[in-house]
Design an enzyme around this catalytic site. Structure first.
Site, PDB file in Angstrom:
ATOM      1  N   HIS A 114      -5.035  -3.388   6.738  1.00 12.83           N
ATOM      2  CA  HIS A 114      -4.791  -3.636   5.304  1.00 12.83           C
ATOM      3  C   HIS A 114      -6.139  -4.004   4.686  1.00 12.83           C
ATOM      4  O   HIS A 114      -6.469  -5.173   4.503  1.00 12.83           O
ATOM      5  CB  HIS A 114      -3.769  -4.750   5.104  1.00 12.83           C
ATOM      6  N   ASP A 162       0.849  -1.206   0.000  1.00 12.29           N
ATOM      7  CA  ASP A 162       0.000   0.000   0.000  1.00 12.29           C
ATOM      8  C   ASP A 162       0.881   1.253   0.000  1.00 12.29           C
ATOM      9  O   ASP A 162       0.620   2.229  -0.704  1.00 12.29           O
ATOM     10  CB  ASP A 162      -0.909   0.002   1.235  1.00 12.29           C
TER      11      ASP A 162
END
Ligand code: NAX
Length: 375
Positions: free
Chosen positions: A208, A159
């Site tokens: 996440h 990410d």
């Protein structure tokens, strides 16, 4: 030359296929560290796993690779393991509830925790990639009580790298644009393309999942030797601003992306939509960055002096996140197996608000796994 025992679970899967060459070429633990690689998968994947082992042999990797073992036996795979890369997990199937997926993977992580406890080196360093990654860390740590929670981490680096990649793309686009009508192009201004070492201050906080918080408020670019706030380079404060981009429960539709945060959250779905397969090359590269920053000497480390996003225990964090969770934070790694919460980060109000929602989701996942595992 020391030999490092490294286990990769989900060894027949697609991320492992991209990761193994990086390890075998010395790009993760350094050229001076020999690696004995153990690829673990489940019996239905045994043939595919054998095929990966054949390809490793056929690749004539350098002397970094001290050998490869392809096995479905956890005792063999984890025996004396000093690094564990946990990719193995159950994929989400159509019609499956989120809670079911969490439960299925919690059972796998329970087994992995027990295997770590029984067979691995007690200073083993672990990165959990299989989803839900932060909650899987919780399950793992409760079944591997001898392992310090500081040795267990999960991947939020993909990410982070997606965010940095998008920031660089926008910055380079702005810098290369003509100054004004007739003002000449980038070449005429002597413009230098910015790279990853020219960005600092990016962090993806929280879970996440789609509730993650890619906060760009502290981002700066290195321009002509000075660090310059991102907004001065990119110009579009709306694109950088979190408040223009609220988590939307996993759905980011093409054409609806309004800002950086939403684009980062939706990147996995965008890759999946385009490739018809989930991210693998970039995931493997992010795992390599996560591990080399954490465990390899500075010469190999990707970001030796920068804070990076990493999923770690919330115990002792200075950001007000409740203890007893695993969560993505900005951390500094020393390349010696240690990490520390990065200093100097202050979340703006909107980021705080979104992080609270992400923490609520982590707590909910924690209660789902506790109930399912009867803990
Ligand atoms: P694949 O489905 O290609 O591979 C998974 C492999 O795990 C399969 O070979 C399967 O047989 C194996 N497996 C299942 N149960 C196992 C067990 N108990 N022990 C050992 N192996 C087992 O998935 P891949 O694309 O490689 O992704 C792996 C995991 O990473 C998935 O859970 C995925 O959701 C997760 N991801 C997490 C990311 C993150 O940033 N944290 C990003 C990338 C990725 O999507």
């Amino acid at each position: 030359m020391a030999t490092l025992k490294v286990v990769v679970t989900g060894g027949a899967g697609q991320i492992a296929y991209s990761l193994v060459p990086l390890i075998a070429r010395g790009l993760v633990f350094g050229p001076g560290v020999r690696v004995h690689l153990r690829l673990l998968d489940i019996p239905p994947a045994a043939n595919a796993l054998e095929g990966v082992a054949m390809e490793v042999q056929d690749s004539l990797f350098s002397t970094v690779l001290d050998g490869v073992l392809a096995t479905t036996d956890e005792a063999q795979a984890f025996d004396g393991a000093q690094v564990a890369i946990l990719l193995g997990g159950f994929p989400r199937r159509p019609g499956m509830e989120r809670g079911d997926l969490i439960g299925k993977n919690a059972s796998i992580m329970k087994r992995m925790g027990e295997a770590l406890e029984r067979y691995a080196c007690h200073n083993c360093k672990v990165v959990v990639v299989a989803n839900p990654a932060p909650t899987n860390c919780l399950v793992l740590s409760s079944h591997a009580p001898s392992l310090s929670r500081r040795n267990i981490s999960c991947l939020s680096r993909l990410d982070h790298d997606r965010m940095v990649g998008m920031l660089l793309h926008e910055a380079n686009r702005s810098l290369s644009a003509p100054v004004s009508a007739g003002g000449g192009d980038a070449g005429a201004r002597g413009w230098r393309r910015l790279g990853p070492a020219d960005v600092r201050g990016a962090c993806v906080w929280g879970n996440h999942s789609n509730s993650q918080v890619p906060d760009a408020s502290a981002v700066e670019f290195l321009i002509d030797g000075s660090w310059v706030p991102a907004v001065s380079v990119i110009g579009d404060s709306g694109w950088l601003d979190l408040s223009t981009s609220t988590p939307q429960g996993g759905r980011v539709l093409e054409g609806e992306v309004s800002g950086l945060a939403e684009a980062v959250r939706g990147r996995g779905a965008a890759v999946l939509g385009a490739r018809k397969l989930s991210s693998a090359m970039s995931a493997a590269n992010a795992i390599a960055g996560h591990l080399s920053d954490w465990l390899a000497p500075a010469a190999v480390s990707v970001s030796p002096s920068q804070a990076v996003s990493m999923g770690v225990t919330s115990d002792g964090n200075p950001f007000g996140v409740p203890e007893g969770l695993f969560c993505s934070f900005p951390v500094h790694c020393g390349g010696d197996g240690e990490w520390a919460f990065a200093e100097g980060y202050r979340l703006p109000e909107e980021a705080e608000r979104q992080l609270e929602a992400s923490i609520a989701e982590l707590r909910e996942e924690k209660s789902i796994v506790s109930e399912m595992l009867g803990e």
